[in-house]
Design a protein around this motif. Structure first.
Motif, PDB file in Angstrom:
ATOM      1  N   SER A 370       0.768  -1.302   0.160  1.00 39.18           N
ATOM      2  CA  SER A 370      -0.099  -0.059   0.021  1.00 39.18           C
ATOM      3  C   SER A 370       0.817   1.256   0.068  1.00 39.18           C
ATOM      4  N   HIS A 371       2.062   1.207   0.436  1.00 38.23           N
ATOM      5  CA  HIS A 371       2.947   2.396   0.382  1.00 38.23           C
ATOM      6  C   HIS A 371       4.050   2.310  -0.935  1.00 38.23           C
ATOM      7  N   GLY A 419      -3.729  12.393  -7.302  1.00 36.03           N
ATOM      8  CA  GLY A 419      -4.587  12.440  -6.124  1.00 36.03           C
ATOM      9  C   GLY A 419      -5.503  13.744  -6.092  1.00 36.03           C
ATOM     10  N   ARG A 433      -5.359  -1.933  -3.153  1.00 36.37           N
ATOM     11  CA  ARG A 433      -6.684  -1.352  -2.337  1.00 36.37           C
ATOM     12  C   ARG A 433      -7.561  -1.910  -2.817  1.00 36.37           C
ATOM     13  N   ALA A 455     -15.226   5.542  -2.625  1.00 39.38           N
ATOM     14  CA  ALA A 455     -14.060   5.244  -1.592  1.00 39.38           C
ATOM     15  C   ALA A 455     -13.019   5.650  -1.949  1.00 39.38           C
ATOM     16  N   LEU A 456     -12.321   5.326  -2.997  1.00 38.93           N
ATOM     17  CA  LEU A 456     -10.865   6.031  -3.472  1.00 38.93           C
ATOM     18  C   LEU A 456     -10.744   7.344  -3.336  1.00 38.93           C
ATOM     19  N   ARG A 457     -11.953   8.228  -3.749  1.00 43.60           N
ATOM     20  CA  ARG A 457     -11.713   9.575  -3.813  1.00 43.60           C
ATOM     21  C   ARG A 457     -11.805  10.004  -2.339  1.00 43.60           C
ATOM     22  N   GLN A 458     -12.620   9.239  -1.323  1.00 40.42           N
ATOM     23  CA  GLN A 458     -12.527   9.847   0.009  1.00 40.42           C
ATOM     24  C   GLN A 458     -11.188   9.607   0.666  1.00 40.42           C
ATOM     25  N   GLU A 459     -10.554   8.745   0.009  1.00 42.87           N
ATOM     26  CA  GLU A 459      -9.095   8.609   0.397  1.00 42.87           C
ATOM     27  C   GLU A 459      -8.012   9.504  -0.154  1.00 42.87           C
ATOM     28  N   GLY A 460      -8.408  10.244  -1.247  1.00 43.81           N
ATOM     29  CA  GLY A 460      -7.509  11.267  -1.730  1.00 43.81           C
ATOM     30  C   GLY A 460      -6.894  10.799  -3.253  1.00 43.81           C
TER      31      GLY A 460
END
Length: 491
Positions: A370-371, A419, A433, A455-460
């Motif tokens: 994820s990083h 992002g 993800r 959901a991904l847009r809420q995570e940036g």
């Protein structure tokens, strides 16, 4: 304007691809197995090259009158070679007195070893695992006493594909063997019960039916399910319950029974253990007391070719050689030195590029996929002051052993996804993800592609719906409709 001949002197620069330069480029992009094969060929062609079989730390003594060796290789290359040298043998090879080797218990008359206690050849053959075709041939000998039936069965075994299927028609096999088609069919049906069950079938449904019959589970409802495997693949559970005449619980049991069967009984029967991936670079954490965040990288000594130039032989042969022989020795001497230089440059370049990749992907090695950060060849090329094509060749066919497993160096190069706040995300991290979100979804709340985008847009992460659909299909994740059908009935 006067017209007449004149001489001009001009200076131009051009890059000439010499055979030595082509060799260095080829070695740079080759895998460790290809480099080892190339070095083996050079050892056969060049009499001045030999394997470096010295023990650790040993230096060869130059013969009397030999010319001094040229400048030594850099410490990094010498250290890498020294790390992969074999240990010294415990006993010399030129033993003259064999009475000190064999003791009284293992020696026969005259001080010779007694070979009667060694395993016989039949024991050696029995220890080798038999192949699938050998197992089938043994079952044929036990099942068919008629030699002509055995001949037909041997032809069926020869026509098997790697998965255990028989794609040829019975009529075609019978025409080739000059026998009746019904006879081939009867023999094939008997061979379907051989171990492993389900061989010699022409379709998936036939293969599964044979295995179910062996377990006494082939009832009319299961036969109807086998006739409609396409509906099961589409998760059309309502249609299957209507065709099979069962309720949801029975259908779930039947589907679970099918999952316990082997759709390809012949696959993997003759394959040995999976080949071990030998990494080119080894990575480990710095020892205690080192600064935080440091890693230790080193080349794998098992992948480094161990060769050296026999300078003593070259010096002795030069004194007795003719003019043509000296030209040959000079050519081979230069080729040997160039090979060693190319191997050294390849090793140092791989280490530099791998070190820059590890530095930029520090978050991946400490916190997971994820990083993973976006990375392209240009970023690494500018950092190590190389051309992008050189970095591409270095990372081709190379792998690194990390605390998180073995990865190809190409794995760490991923495209960037923008992002909402201006930052960038790795495409591989986004795919990870999406997989995690689908794995954690509840049966009553199946995520659609639009829900995943939200959901991904809420995570940036600024991502489009078609990109999510493309990543989902690449991960072989069914659509939300199929996942809803699949989870509607408990498995």
């Amino acid at each position: 304007m006067a017209i007449g001949p004149r001489l001009d002197l001009r200076f131009t620069q051009s890059l000439v691809m010499t055979p030595q330069l082509r060799q260095a480029i080829q070695l740079l992009q080759s895998s460790n197995l290809e480099v080892s094969a190339f070095v083996e060929e050079e050892l056969e062609r060049n009499p001045l090259l030999e394997r470096d079989e010295r023990p650790d730390g040993a230096e060869p003594e130059p013969p009397a009158g030999a010319e001094p060796p040229p400048a030594a290789m850099p410490d990094s290359y010498e250290g890498a070679n020294a790390a992969c040298l074999p240990a010294a043998a415990d006993a010399p090879l030129d033993i003259g007195d064999w009475s000190n080797v064999y003791d009284g218990d293992s020696a026969g008359r005259g001080g010779r070893p007694d070979f009667e206690d060694l395993p016989g050849i039949e024991d050696t053959v029995a220890g080798r695992p038999r192949s699938l075709r050998e197992e089938l041939a043994e079952q044929v000998r036990l099942t068919f006493p008629d030699p002509s039936d055995r001949l037909i069965a041997a032809q069926l075994i020869a026509l098997l594909d790697p998965s255990g299927r028989l794609l040829a028609e019975d009529a075609a096999i019978a025409a080739a063997l000059g026998c009746a088609g019904g006879r081939v069919t009867a023999i094939r049906l008997r061979m379907q019960r051989f171990e492993p069950a389900g061989m010699f079938c022409r379709s998936l449904s036939e293969c599964l039916a044979v295995q179910l019959a062996e377990r006494d589970r082939l009832d009319p409802a299961m036969a109807a399910l086998l006739d409609n495997l396409d509906l099961l693949a589409r998760r059309d559970l309502r249609g299957l319950m209507r065709l099979c005449g069962v309720d949801a619980e029975d259908l779930a049991d039947m589907a679970a029974e099918l999952r316990r069967l082997d759709p390809k009984p012949g696959a993997g029967q003759d394959s040995g253990p999976a080949p071990w991936l030998v990494p080119d670079v080894l990575m480990r954490r710095a020892p205690a007391g080192a600064p935080e965040g440091e890693w230790i990288l080193e080349l794998n000594p098992d992948t480094l070719p161990r060769v050296l130039v026999n300078r003593g032989f070259h010096a002795q042969a030069q004194r007795r050689a003719t003019r043509e022989e000296r030209a040959f020795l000079s050519e081979k001497y230069q080729a040997a030195n160039w090979l060693l230089k190319s191997l050294e440059q390849r090793a140092s370049t791989i280490l530099r590029v791998a070190g820059e990749i590890v530095r930029r992907q520090e978050g991946f090695f400490r916190q997971g996929v994820s990083h993973l950060r976006p990375l392209i060849l240009r970023d690494v090329a500018e950092a190590v002051e190389m051309h992008e094509s050189t970095v591409s060749r270095v990372t081709a066919n190379k792998s690194i052993a990390t605390p998180r497993g073995n990865f190809e160096l190409k794995y760490f190069f991923t495209t960037a996804i923008g992002g909402t706040s201006g930052e960038t995300f790795s495409a591989e991290a986004i795919r990870h993800r999406i997989r995690s979100m689908v794995a954690a979804e509840a049966p009553e709340n199946i995520l659609s592609d639009d829900a995943i985008v939200s959901a991904l847009r809420q995570e940036g992460v600024d991502i489009a719906r078609r990109t999510v659909a493309k990543y989902r299909e690449a991960l072989r994740i069914p659509s939300s409709v199929q996942r809803k059908r699949e989870k509607a009935v408990p498995a």
